[in-house]
Write a protein that holds these residues in place. Structure first.
Motif, PDB file in Angstrom:
ATOM      1  N   ASP A   1       4.530  12.089 -16.141  1.00 39.98           N
ATOM      2  CA  ASP A   1       3.697  11.168 -17.204  1.00 39.98           C
ATOM      3  C   ASP A   1       4.148   9.749 -16.420  1.00 39.98           C
ATOM      4  O   ASP A   1       3.092   8.867 -16.518  1.00 39.98           O
ATOM      5  N   GLU A   2       5.188   9.537 -15.961  1.00 45.11           N
ATOM      6  CA  GLU A   2       5.354   8.124 -15.257  1.00 45.11           C
ATOM      7  C   GLU A   2       6.218   8.404 -13.763  1.00 45.11           C
ATOM      8  O   GLU A   2       6.885   9.458 -13.681  1.00 45.11           O
ATOM      9  N   LEU A   3       6.175   7.508 -12.867  1.00 43.57           N
ATOM     10  CA  LEU A   3       6.747   7.539 -11.601  1.00 43.57           C
ATOM     11  C   LEU A   3       7.079   6.502 -10.958  1.00 43.57           C
ATOM     12  O   LEU A   3       6.583   5.430 -11.340  1.00 43.57           O
ATOM     13  N   ALA A   4       7.977   6.632  -9.918  1.00 39.16           N
ATOM     14  CA  ALA A   4       8.150   5.322  -8.901  1.00 39.16           C
ATOM     15  C   ALA A   4       8.182   6.110  -7.634  1.00 39.16           C
ATOM     16  O   ALA A   4       8.418   7.240  -7.400  1.00 39.16           O
ATOM     17  N   ILE A   5       7.529   5.131  -6.922  1.00 36.09           N
ATOM     18  CA  ILE A   5       7.338   5.332  -5.552  1.00 36.09           C
ATOM     19  C   ILE A   5       8.571   4.621  -4.927  1.00 36.09           C
ATOM     20  O   ILE A   5       8.287   3.295  -4.851  1.00 36.09           O
ATOM     21  N   LEU A   6       9.150   4.914  -4.014  1.00 39.62           N
ATOM     22  CA  LEU A   6      10.207   4.345  -3.129  1.00 39.62           C
ATOM     23  C   LEU A   6       9.934   4.236  -1.694  1.00 39.62           C
ATOM     24  O   LEU A   6       9.300   5.317  -1.188  1.00 39.62           O
ATOM     25  N   LYS A   7      10.005   3.212  -1.033  1.00 39.07           N
ATOM     26  CA  LYS A   7       9.775   3.267   0.695  1.00 39.07           C
ATOM     27  C   LYS A   7      10.960   2.495   0.934  1.00 39.07           C
ATOM     28  O   LYS A   7      11.285   1.182   0.601  1.00 39.07           O
ATOM     29  N   LYS A   8      11.793   2.940   1.861  1.00 44.17           N
ATOM     30  CA  LYS A   8      13.063   2.393   2.565  1.00 44.17           C
ATOM     31  C   LYS A   8      13.931   1.762   1.506  1.00 44.17           C
ATOM     32  O   LYS A   8      14.134   0.655   1.804  1.00 44.17           O
ATOM     33  N   GLY A   9      14.060   2.475   0.501  1.00 43.43           N
ATOM     34  CA  GLY A   9      15.174   1.940  -0.278  1.00 43.43           C
ATOM     35  C   GLY A   9      14.456   1.105  -1.675  1.00 43.43           C
ATOM     36  O   GLY A   9      15.385   0.868  -2.484  1.00 43.43           O
ATOM     37  N   GLU A  10      13.328   0.568  -1.428  1.00 45.98           N
ATOM     38  CA  GLU A  10      12.899  -0.025  -2.336  1.00 45.98           C
ATOM     39  C   GLU A  10      11.906   0.322  -3.162  1.00 45.98           C
ATOM     40  O   GLU A  10      11.051   1.494  -2.939  1.00 45.98           O
ATOM     41  N   VAL A  11      11.378   0.134  -4.592  1.00 48.25           N
ATOM     42  CA  VAL A  11      10.556   0.496  -5.474  1.00 48.25           C
ATOM     43  C   VAL A  11       9.347  -0.119  -5.296  1.00 48.25           C
ATOM     44  O   VAL A  11       9.233  -1.561  -5.435  1.00 48.25           O
ATOM     45  N   ILE A  12       8.163   0.530  -4.764  1.00 44.72           N
ATOM     46  CA  ILE A  12       6.883  -0.274  -4.466  1.00 44.72           C
ATOM     47  C   ILE A  12       6.055  -0.059  -5.523  1.00 44.72           C
ATOM     48  O   ILE A  12       4.946  -0.497  -5.484  1.00 44.72           O
ATOM     49  N   TYR A  13       6.218   0.817  -6.417  1.00 42.44           N
ATOM     50  CA  TYR A  13       5.305   1.132  -7.619  1.00 42.44           C
ATOM     51  C   TYR A  13       6.321   1.862  -8.746  1.00 42.44           C
ATOM     52  O   TYR A  13       6.845   2.953  -8.528  1.00 42.44           O
TER      53      TYR A  13
ATOM     54  N   LEU B   1      -0.389   7.470   0.036  1.00 44.99           N
ATOM     55  CA  LEU B   1      -0.469   7.274   1.162  1.00 44.99           C
ATOM     56  C   LEU B   1      -0.909   5.980   1.543  1.00 44.99           C
ATOM     57  O   LEU B   1      -0.122   5.306   2.591  1.00 44.99           O
ATOM     58  N   SER B   2      -1.814   5.424   0.926  1.00 42.59           N
ATOM     59  CA  SER B   2      -2.229   4.126   1.165  1.00 42.59           C
ATOM     60  C   SER B   2      -1.211   3.071   0.912  1.00 42.59           C
ATOM     61  O   SER B   2      -0.905   2.047   1.450  1.00 42.59           O
ATOM     62  N   LEU B   3      -0.278   3.255  -0.416  1.00 48.29           N
ATOM     63  CA  LEU B   3       0.772   2.483  -0.888  1.00 48.29           C
ATOM     64  C   LEU B   3       1.825   2.437   0.315  1.00 48.29           C
ATOM     65  O   LEU B   3       2.501   1.500   0.668  1.00 48.29           O
ATOM     66  N   THR B   4       2.239   3.577   0.690  1.00 48.19           N
ATOM     67  CA  THR B   4       3.341   3.723   1.733  1.00 48.19           C
ATOM     68  C   THR B   4       3.060   3.358   3.084  1.00 48.19           C
ATOM     69  O   THR B   4       3.918   3.127   3.898  1.00 48.19           O
ATOM     70  N   GLY B   5       1.645   3.275   3.482  1.00 49.51           N
ATOM     71  CA  GLY B   5       1.306   2.906   4.797  1.00 49.51           C
ATOM     72  C   GLY B   5       1.783   3.829   5.886  1.00 49.51           C
ATOM     73  O   GLY B   5       1.662   3.500   7.121  1.00 49.51           O
ATOM     74  N   GLU B   6       1.839   5.193   5.567  1.00 52.93           N
ATOM     75  CA  GLU B   6       2.393   6.158   6.479  1.00 52.93           C
ATOM     76  C   GLU B   6       1.430   7.439   6.482  1.00 52.93           C
ATOM     77  O   GLU B   6       0.966   7.669   5.405  1.00 52.93           O
ATOM     78  N   GLU B   7       0.975   7.865   7.607  1.00 54.71           N
ATOM     79  CA  GLU B   7       0.146   8.889   7.669  1.00 54.71           C
ATOM     80  C   GLU B   7       1.010  10.288   7.617  1.00 54.71           C
ATOM     81  O   GLU B   7       1.973  10.484   8.145  1.00 54.71           O
ATOM     82  N   GLN B   8       0.289  11.237   7.018  1.00 54.70           N
ATOM     83  CA  GLN B   8       1.145  12.510   6.609  1.00 54.70           C
ATOM     84  C   GLN B   8       0.345  13.684   6.546  1.00 54.70           C
ATOM     85  O   GLN B   8      -1.128  13.541   6.316  1.00 54.70           O
ATOM     86  N   GLN B   9       0.604  14.829   6.808  1.00 56.73           N
ATOM     87  CA  GLN B   9      -0.172  15.876   6.785  1.00 56.73           C
ATOM     88  C   GLN B   9      -0.768  16.310   5.429  1.00 56.73           C
ATOM     89  O   GLN B   9       0.020  15.896   4.414  1.00 56.73           O
ATOM     90  N   VAL B  10      -2.110  16.486   5.163  1.00 57.44           N
ATOM     91  CA  VAL B  10      -2.742  16.467   3.856  1.00 57.44           C
ATOM     92  C   VAL B  10      -1.887  17.756   3.111  1.00 57.44           C
ATOM     93  O   VAL B  10      -1.706  18.764   3.604  1.00 57.44           O
ATOM     94  N   GLY B  11      -1.569  17.566   1.674  1.00 52.03           N
ATOM     95  CA  GLY B  11      -1.216  18.611   0.813  1.00 52.03           C
ATOM     96  C   GLY B  11       0.413  18.640   0.597  1.00 52.03           C
ATOM     97  O   GLY B  11       0.984  18.806  -0.242  1.00 52.03           O
ATOM     98  N   GLU B  12       1.258  18.128   1.490  1.00 51.06           N
ATOM     99  CA  GLU B  12       2.614  18.071   1.343  1.00 51.06           C
ATOM    100  C   GLU B  12       3.244  17.321   2.279  1.00 51.06           C
ATOM    101  O   GLU B  12       3.010  16.927   3.511  1.00 51.06           O
ATOM    102  N   LEU B  13       4.317  16.480   1.729  1.00 49.11           N
ATOM    103  CA  LEU B  13       5.076  15.560   2.713  1.00 49.11           C
ATOM    104  C   LEU B  13       6.279  16.312   3.490  1.00 49.11           C
ATOM    105  O   LEU B  13       6.746  17.374   2.829  1.00 49.11           O
ATOM    106  N   ASP B  14       6.672  15.722   4.312  1.00 52.45           N
ATOM    107  CA  ASP B  14       7.742  16.620   5.028  1.00 52.45           C
ATOM    108  C   ASP B  14       9.194  16.360   4.190  1.00 52.45           C
ATOM    109  O   ASP B  14       9.203  15.498   3.635  1.00 52.45           O
ATOM    110  N   GLU B  15       9.915  17.268   4.499  1.00 53.80           N
ATOM    111  CA  GLU B  15      11.291  17.329   3.658  1.00 53.80           C
ATOM    112  C   GLU B  15      12.280  16.098   4.074  1.00 53.80           C
ATOM    113  O   GLU B  15      12.045  15.782   5.128  1.00 53.80           O
TER     114      GLU B  15
END
Length: 247
Positions: free
Chosen positions: A200-212, A233-247
């Motif tokens: 329902d809601e979420l938080a996106i973290l990048k390098k220890g900070e909440v960016i959304y 991917l746009s918010l984090t500014g990192e490229e990643q394989q489509v469909g799933e992030l690395d562990e």
């Protein structure tokens, strides 16, 4: 309600969380998203008292975690990101251990346990050693152990990893049922399609900070027609394989 206030966490000189502020309301599925090293697991371990914050506070229903740790832990069912725990125990021995830790009697827990044994097709595996089980079976044992305790708050760190499709479906249905009763689920996943489906809601973290932080609906509205994956991917500014992030 869970409040995380100005939370910092250092491991020696490395800062894993940086002034994290989050409010997680009752009756929702709250997702934690982020790449490896973003701080998701550190935040979860702080919530379940596996780590202490270096600075800041966590409050649950108005109680400070640092001052009311035992009372708050009784409210939480935790599924870690690895089920490779207590491998010398049978499934039933593990479940009885969890009951003893939480002060729940077998008589109290048995009706719920029987339900979950059927849901996750584990009726015939109660006396099987965890060491002889597959990753997915161990994951189901850990899930049953946490959910049987009937906690108000489920904290699930990558809970679908290794589950067969039927068990993954059943868990998602149980999550929906749990929050429909006014309870809370905190759900970490690296599979963005599942986050879009479940949270329902979420938080996106990048390098220890909440960016959304906010609703999935509002995040999707920022870039109409785009998937959660694309926006992430746009918010984090990192490229990643489509469909799933690395562990």
């Amino acid at each position: 309600m869970i409040e995380i206030i100005q939370a910092d966490k250092f491991y020696d000189k490395k800062q894993a969380l940086k002034e994290v502020n989050l409010t997680i309301k009752d009756g929702i599925v709250f997702g934690l998203l982020g790449h490896n090293g973003a701080g998701k697991s550190t935040l979860i371990k702080s919530l379940v008292s596996a780590h202490n914050l270096t600075k800041g506070k966590i409050k649950v229903d108005g109680l400070d975690l640092a001052e009311h740790r035992q009372a708050i832990k009784q409210k939480i069912g935790y599924v870690p990101d690895s089920p490779d725990l207590f491998l010398q125990l049978t499934a039933m021995e593990y479940w009885r251990l969890m009951m003893d830790i939480y002060g729940v009697s077998l008589e109290q827990a048995m009706p719920r346990m029987q339900e979950y044994l059927k849901i996750f097709a584990m009726v015939d595996d109660q006396n099987t050693l965890l060491s002889s089980m597959s990753h997915g079976m161990r994951q189901k044992v850990i899930l049953i152990g946490a959910l049987t305790l009937d906690p108000e708050i489920w904290i699930l760190d990558e809970p679908l990893t290794g589950l067969d499709p039927q068990s993954a479906f059943e868990l998602k249905e149980l999550i929906k049922k749990h929050v429909a009763s006014g309870n809370t689920v905190i759900f970490s996943t690296h599979i963005l399609a599942i986050a879009q489906e479940v949270c329902d809601e979420l938080a996106i973290l990048k390098k220890g900070e909440v960016i959304y932080t906010g609703s999935v609906e509002n995040l999707l509205a920022t870039q109409p027609g785009k998937s959660l994956e694309t926006i992430y991917l746009s918010l984090t500014g990192e490229e990643q394989q489509v469909g799933e992030l690395d562990e």
